[in-house]
Design an enzyme around this catalytic site. Structure first.
Site, PDB file in Angstrom:
ATOM      1  N   LYS A   8       0.854  -1.199   0.000  1.00  0.00           N
ATOM      2  CA  LYS A   8       0.000   0.000   0.000  1.00  0.00           C
ATOM      3  C   LYS A   8       0.879   1.234   0.000  1.00  0.00           C
ATOM      4  O   LYS A   8       2.021   1.215   0.502  1.00  0.00           O
ATOM      5  CB  LYS A   8      -0.963   0.033   1.189  1.00  0.00           C
ATOM      6  CG  LYS A   8      -0.324   0.027   2.589  1.00  0.00           C
ATOM      7  CD  LYS A   8       0.070   1.373   3.143  1.00  0.00           C
ATOM      8  CE  LYS A   8       0.900   1.235   4.406  1.00  0.00           C
ATOM      9  NZ  LYS A   8       1.536   2.401   4.910  1.00  0.00           N
ATOM     10  N   GLY A  95       4.262  -3.946   4.071  1.00  0.00           N
ATOM     11  CA  GLY A  95       4.586  -5.304   3.619  1.00  0.00           C
ATOM     12  C   GLY A  95       4.072  -6.384   4.563  1.00  0.00           C
ATOM     13  O   GLY A  95       3.407  -7.329   4.132  1.00  0.00           O
ATOM     14  N   ALA A  98       0.290  -6.453   4.482  1.00  0.00           N
ATOM     15  CA  ALA A  98      -0.228  -7.065   3.255  1.00  0.00           C
ATOM     16  C   ALA A  98      -0.183  -8.583   3.367  1.00  0.00           C
ATOM     17  O   ALA A  98      -1.155  -9.274   3.014  1.00  0.00           O
ATOM     18  CB  ALA A  98       0.597  -6.595   2.053  1.00  0.00           C
ATOM     19  N   ASP A 128      -2.410  -1.356   9.792  1.00  0.00           N
ATOM     20  CA  ASP A 128      -2.608  -1.295   8.337  1.00  0.00           C
ATOM     21  C   ASP A 128      -3.308  -2.529   7.784  1.00  0.00           C
ATOM     22  O   ASP A 128      -3.613  -2.583   6.587  1.00  0.00           O
ATOM     23  CB  ASP A 128      -1.253  -1.157   7.623  1.00  0.00           C
ATOM     24  CG  ASP A 128      -0.708   0.266   7.701  1.00  0.00           C
ATOM     25  OD1 ASP A 128      -1.523   1.209   7.739  1.00  0.00           O
ATOM     26  OD2 ASP A 128       0.522   0.415   7.715  1.00  0.00           O
TER      27      ASP A 128
HETATM   28  O1  C5P Z   1      -0.353  -1.218  14.727  1.00  0.00           O
HETATM   29  P1  C5P Z   1       1.087  -1.291  14.320  1.00  0.00           P
HETATM   30  O2  C5P Z   1       1.817  -2.415  14.989  1.00  0.00           O
HETATM   31  O3  C5P Z   1       1.278  -1.285  12.848  1.00  0.00           O
HETATM   32  O4  C5P Z   1       1.744   0.068  14.826  1.00  0.00           O
HETATM   33  C1  C5P Z   1       3.138   0.237  14.929  1.00  0.00           C
HETATM   34  C2  C5P Z   1       3.412   1.450  15.800  1.00  0.00           C
HETATM   35  O5  C5P Z   1       2.993   2.641  15.112  1.00  0.00           O
HETATM   36  C3  C5P Z   1       2.668   1.487  17.113  1.00  0.00           C
HETATM   37  O6  C5P Z   1       3.408   0.862  18.115  1.00  0.00           O
HETATM   38  C4  C5P Z   1       2.513   2.967  17.392  1.00  0.00           C
HETATM   39  O7  C5P Z   1       3.695   3.473  17.968  1.00  0.00           O
HETATM   40  C5  C5P Z   1       2.419   3.569  16.011  1.00  0.00           C
HETATM   41  N1  C5P Z   1       1.034   3.850  15.572  1.00  0.00           N
HETATM   42  C6  C5P Z   1       0.323   4.887  16.159  1.00  0.00           C
HETATM   43  N2  C5P Z   1      -0.952   5.163  15.744  1.00  0.00           N
HETATM   44  C7  C5P Z   1      -1.521   4.452  14.744  1.00  0.00           C
HETATM   45  C8  C5P Z   1      -0.808   3.392  14.127  1.00  0.00           C
HETATM   46  C9  C5P Z   1       0.471   3.124  14.559  1.00  0.00           C
HETATM   47  O8  C5P Z   1       0.824   5.564  17.069  1.00  0.00           O
HETATM   48  N3  C5P Z   1      -2.765   4.741  14.352  1.00  0.00           N
END
Ligand code: C5P
Length: 279
Positions: A8, A95, A98, A128
């Site tokens: 994406k 990645g 996905a 994501d």
């Molecule tokens: O959810 P994911 O593991 O992809 O998020 C990785 C990091 O990105 C989280 O630990 C957080 O620090 C940050 N994040 C955030 N707000 C979001 C998505 C991600 O602060 N909406």
């Protein structure tokens, strides 16, 4: 069973505040592109087999977790995963997400679980993953769990470059807390493909934070912008950079102009799905 798992690109990304759970409230226009990993699942157990040493092979692997989450619903037999990675890690191209979204789709098919039920598992795997499960052109919001599909906005190609910079999403959000929102050079609406003009402005609030962590990213952005003669945007929390071109030929010619040393330099095109079962 095998599926493609599409990267994406965040065509726009706004950070609207912090949430009580520590995550950020986001609003992003996102687009699936033809750059894709291949994921294969077969009956059996064992670590993930993958051709990129940066990808975890243990139970923390997002695709493995996705399959396990669906399998638990029906108490099915264990499935093992093989990944052929084309999407660079730590590049803001989703990645791992996905792969997880395609794994949800494969596991749903294998275990006879409907897609709506599999979709409910997506947010717990990563911010994501809900977008990647829906794919195409969409606006996502909240932490990433609300996905509103838009009519497919295609008719252009991207020059896509991943500089030799790896950025952790968590580190970029931590830097964002210090430097705040900002995109020094968002693309003016007139430079956007016709299908995206009504969706302008397309800035990325995380650019200043990413540049604060990795000044080399700013140098790559300036160099690409000068060689390509157009604004260059960043996807997600970086480090991938992209610009809009009329078609695949024009984007391919632009990719030939990319300086040596990048992790990836390709022409990419928008696609209508986040994943597709091939066999
Ligand atoms: O959810 P994911 O593991 O992809 O998020 C990785 C990091 O990105 C989280 O630990 C957080 O620090 C940050 N994040 C955030 N707000 C979001 C998505 C991600 O602060 N909406």
């Amino acid at each position: 069973m095998r599926a493609t798992a599409h990267a994406k690109v965040n065509l726009a990304l706004r950070v609207r505040g912090t949430r009580p759970d520590g995550y950020h409230e986001l609003r992003s226009l996102a687009q699936s592109i033809d750059l894709a990993d291949v994921i294969e699942v077969v009956e059996g157990s064992g670590p993930v087999v993958v051709d990129d040493p940066a990808v975890p092979i243990d139970d923390s692997n997002l695709a493995k977790r996705a399959i396990e989450a669906v399998r638990e619903l029906v108490d099915g037999p264990p499935m093992s995963v093989r990944l052929t990675k084309r999407i660079p890690t730590r590049a803001g191209l989703g990645g791992g997400s996905a792969d997880a979204a395609a794994a949800l789709g494969l596991a749903a098919r294998r275990f006879g679980v409907d897609l709506a039920t599999a979709a409910e598992l997506a947010p717990s795997l990563g911010s994501d993953v809900p977008f990647c499960f829906v794919g195409g052109t969409a606006v996502f919001s909240g932490r990433g769990e609300h996905v509103d599909r838009l009519p497919f906005a295609g008719g252009y190609a991207l020059g896509l470059v991943v500089p030799p910079v790896e950025l952790s999403t968590a580190a970029v959000f931590a830097a964002y807390a210090r430097v705040g929102p900002g995109d020094p050079a968002p693309p003016p609406a007139a430079t956007l493909p016709p299908s995206l003009r009504d969706l302008a402005p397309l800035g990325n609030d995380l650019v200043s934070a990413a540049l604060a962590l990795a000044p080399a990213l700013g140098e790559w952005r300036a160099e690409l912008s000068s060689r390509w003669g157009r604004p260059v945007s960043m996807s997600g929390s970086g480090s991938s950079l992209f610009a809009f071109f009329t078609d695949a030929d024009e984007a391919a010619a632009a990719v030939d102009e990319v300086p040596p040393g990048s992790r990836l330099a390709v022409a990419a095109q928008p696609v209508e799905r986040g994943w597709a079962i091939e066999s």
